[in-house]
Enzyme design. Structure first.
Site, PDB file in Angstrom:
ATOM      1  N   HIS A  14       0.714  -0.983  -0.016  1.00  0.00           N
ATOM      2  CA  HIS A  14      -0.066   0.137  -0.072  1.00  0.00           C
ATOM      3  C   HIS A  14       0.743   1.058  -0.187  1.00  0.00           C
ATOM      4  O   HIS A  14       1.597   1.460   0.935  1.00  0.00           O
ATOM      5  CB  HIS A  14      -1.021  -0.174   1.112  1.00  0.00           C
ATOM      6  CG  HIS A  14      -1.670   1.033   1.346  1.00  0.00           C
ATOM      7  ND1 HIS A  14      -2.803   1.488   0.347  1.00  0.00           N
ATOM      8  CD2 HIS A  14      -1.944   2.151   2.149  1.00  0.00           C
ATOM      9  CE1 HIS A  14      -3.426   2.391   0.786  1.00  0.00           C
ATOM     10  NE2 HIS A  14      -3.067   3.052   1.775  1.00  0.00           N
ATOM     11  N   ASP A  43      -3.460   5.157  -4.337  1.00  0.00           N
ATOM     12  CA  ASP A  43      -4.751   5.990  -4.497  1.00  0.00           C
ATOM     13  C   ASP A  43      -4.387   7.020  -5.499  1.00  0.00           C
ATOM     14  O   ASP A  43      -3.413   7.841  -5.377  1.00  0.00           O
ATOM     15  CB  ASP A  43      -5.124   6.455  -2.990  1.00  0.00           C
ATOM     16  CG  ASP A  43      -4.905   5.484  -1.978  1.00  0.00           C
ATOM     17  OD1 ASP A  43      -6.056   4.644  -1.999  1.00  0.00           O
ATOM     18  OD2 ASP A  43      -4.102   5.240  -1.318  1.00  0.00           O
ATOM     19  N   HIS A  56      -2.487   9.457  -1.409  1.00  0.00           N
ATOM     20  CA  HIS A  56      -3.391   8.721  -0.287  1.00  0.00           C
ATOM     21  C   HIS A  56      -4.388   9.359   0.022  1.00  0.00           C
ATOM     22  O   HIS A  56      -5.423   9.047   0.535  1.00  0.00           O
ATOM     23  CB  HIS A  56      -2.239   8.106   0.632  1.00  0.00           C
ATOM     24  CG  HIS A  56      -3.015   7.404   1.683  1.00  0.00           C
ATOM     25  ND1 HIS A  56      -3.952   6.077   1.470  1.00  0.00           N
ATOM     26  CD2 HIS A  56      -3.472   7.564   3.004  1.00  0.00           C
ATOM     27  CE1 HIS A  56      -4.369   5.713   2.411  1.00  0.00           C
ATOM     28  NE2 HIS A  56      -4.407   6.467   3.693  1.00  0.00           N
TER      29      HIS A  56
END
Length: 71
Positions: A14, A43, A56
């Protein structure tokens, strides 16, 4: 979904591996892959003028100490 096929467990990075590189950068993604990540996750947000921004958070408070909202 193809990314669910194959052997498990999966290692999902992530924002990459932001130890020696800023998160969501090519360096962080390369570090994650070099460390054995199977999947990279990131993201994106849209700026006020409709440009896609890799980030993010919905604002810059955490990463740049900026309180502006709506990148």
């Amino acid at each position: 979904m193809a990314f669910l096929e194959g052997e498990h467990p999966r290692v999902i990075a992530h924002r990459g591996l932001p130890l020696d590189h800023a998160e969501n950068t090519l360096g962080a993604f390369r570090a994650a892959l070099d460390a054995g990540a199977d999947i990279l996750e990131t993201d994106v947000h849209l700026s006020k003028d409709g440009v896609v921004v890799v980030a993010h958070d919905p604002d810059l408070t955490r990463v740049a100490r900026q309180t502006r909202v709506g990148l």
